[in-house]
Design an enzyme around this catalytic site. Structure first.
Site: not given
Length: 518
Positions: A36, A274, A409-410
């Site tokens: 543990d 933007d 992503g863009l």
């Protein structure tokens, strides 16, 4: 209990370790079997702390179960006091040791250790890590807080920050500065950085700031009931919430000073040209209740996102999360099963995930960008730099956290648009990595064409399906933005199955698109 690859929360004794590790002059004696001690790595490796947790384990083994494990615990207690000389100790059992019922609390009380001994009764098989932290801190406060005269100057305590918390260290620094602007000094920050002697001074403050309800609410409520200390209800994450928090502090104290907003950049940035092209992006949120509730309001009201779904893994916060979900017009997902979360994300197909380390992995598999907003997190989310999520500087940090995955992503979407370009086709690899030169391909005469994309004419078979995608349909599918491509593929395959088609052609893809657009 169930076996799982990932878990959002550990057992409650890990929550107790978070409190003990956060404090100074406190030691935790944990009755636990060999093995543990893995929890130490959470602090030294993931949180990158420069010292191990102040925890002594009995580390009994299987052969000890037939003998006197209680004596092992008493020996570990005495050794810990002799070696570390703590101001106080907390004692308890891990989930495994709980089964042998040695009663660590009763054993420690018979030893006359000459220092405060705080017993922990943590139900390992019905509650989890955040409850363990909240209960441990509550028991420490209840056991050590002493009556104090109020100071002449208005002061407060900051309650809730622990070790292994999401940006807790930086949130404390940000709120300390914010409160100073309002004319309020901080008396004690606890548990993070506090000693048992500091806990005794908690009642000297005029009020408490509850930073994280998951780990500090029980103590805040007890201090309110016992010493008449009100506590703040607003968690200052986001611009609006920070202003609400300031108004709440002013109402409690009667002070009229205002906070310095000169560092605040989010409102202008989120309204700039933007950022407006990100307006309306569909996001899914999942994490601990406090951060999900705060971030959902911020995502909708300050970033202009659409909340497609949200949920939390800690059931203690389920009521608050459900209330926010109703306000957002969605149904809350309350679960600690990451597979259920993955199914929900896959079904909703959001354009971004706001979640934990688990959702980051889910996003990678589904091709959806993810911003990490809540524990549990990995080492990269314990930055060396100053990076709070509370207060006005926290709002700036969150803006970057939420925008950057979408911007990337863009960028990927732009690469998709230029998929047939000699430099950006799939076989070329990332253009910014020198080791991935475009693959040379052969022309009809046997020569090589460096970097020219030659489309694969072989049809592809959908995974787990008998439907075959013809090459023209496969190429067209790749033109669909990556964050909805998976859903488009599934819809098209469902349409083909409904029509009894074995192959998906370009016409089938267009027909499916028209069908689902109705």
């Amino acid at each position: 209990m169930k076996l799982t690859v990932w878990t959002y929360e550990g057992p409650p004794h890990v929550g107790a370790m978070r409190v003990a590790t956060a404090m100074k002059g406190l030691h935790y004696v944990l009755h636990a079997p060999q093995g543990d001690t893995y929890a130490d790595l959470l602090f030294t490796m993931i949180e990158r702390r420069n010292h191990r947790p102040p925890v002594s384990y009995t580390t009994f083994q299987a052969r000890d179960l037939g003998s006197d494990t209680a004596t092992l615990f008493k020996t570990a207690c005495q050794d810990a006091v002799d070696r570390f000389d703590p101001q106080a100790i907390i004692v308890g059992a891990s989930c495994t040791a709980e089964l042998i019922q040695d009663d660590p609390a009763g054993l420690a009380e018979t030893m006359d250790l000459k220092i405060p001994v705080i017993a922990l009764e943590l139900p390992s098989y019905s509650r989890k890590e955040n409850f363990g932290a909240d209960e441990t801190f509550y028991q420490i406060v209840r056991g050590l807080a002493a009556p104090q005269d109020r100071t002449a100057r208005i002061i407060c305590n900051l309650l809730g920050p622990t070790a292994l918390g999401f940006r807790n260290r930086d949130d404390v620094e940000e709120l300390t500065g914010l409160l100073s602007d309002l004319g309020v000094d901080v008396n004690v920050v606890a548990p993070l950085g506090a000693t048992p002697a500091d806990i005794a001074r908690l009642p000297a403050a005029h009020f408490n700031v509850l930073m994280y309800p998951e780990t500090g609410e029980a103590a805040a409520r007890w201090l309110e009931k016992t010493y008449g200390q009100p506590f703040t209800k607003t968690v200052p994450i986001g611009v609006a919430a920070t202003r609400d928090f300031i108004a709440e502090v002013q109402a409690i104290t009667g002070l009229t000073a205002t906070a310095d907003e000169s560092r605040l950049r989010l409102p202008w940035w989120s309204a700039s040209v933007d950022s407006t092209y990100l307006t309306g992006k569909r996001v899914f949120l999942f994490g601990d209740g406090t951060h999900v509730c705060a971030m959902a309001r911020m995502a909708r009201d300050e970033m202009g996102f659409e909340v497609a779904g949200l949920g939390c893994y800690n059931r203690e916060q389920a009521r608050a999360v459900r209330a926010v979900a109703r306000d957002m017009g969605v149904e809350a997902l309350i679960t600690d099963d990451y597979l259920e979360v993955e199914q929900a994300i896959e079904a909703l197909a959001p354009e971004m995930i706001m979640g934990t380390q688990m959702e980051r992995h889910i996003g990678k598999r589904l091709g959806i960008p993810c911003a990490v907003i809540s524990a549990p997190v990995h080492v990269q989310d314990y930055p060396a730099r100053y990076s709070p999520v509370m207060g006005f500087e926290g709002a700036n940090v969150i803006f970057d956290t939420l925008v950057h995955p979408l911007v990337m992503g863009l960028e990927e979407h732009l690469l998709t648009m230029f998929r047939d370009d000699f430099e950006f086709h799939d076989a070329a690899g990332p253009s910014h990595h020198g080791g991935h030169a475009p693959v040379a391909m052969s022309d009809a005469s046997g020569g090589s064409i460096s970097g020219k994309m030659m489309p694969d004419e072989a049809p592809s078979v959908a995974e787990g399906s008998n439907v075959i995608w013809l090459s023209d349909a496969e190429r067209e599918l790749k033109k669909i933005p990556f964050f909805v491509r998976g859903k488009a593929r599934r819809n098209t395959e469902a349409f083909a199955a409904q029509k009894g088609l074995q192959q998906i052609s370009l016409d089938t893809l267009y027909e499916a698109k028209a069908h689902y657009a109705r």
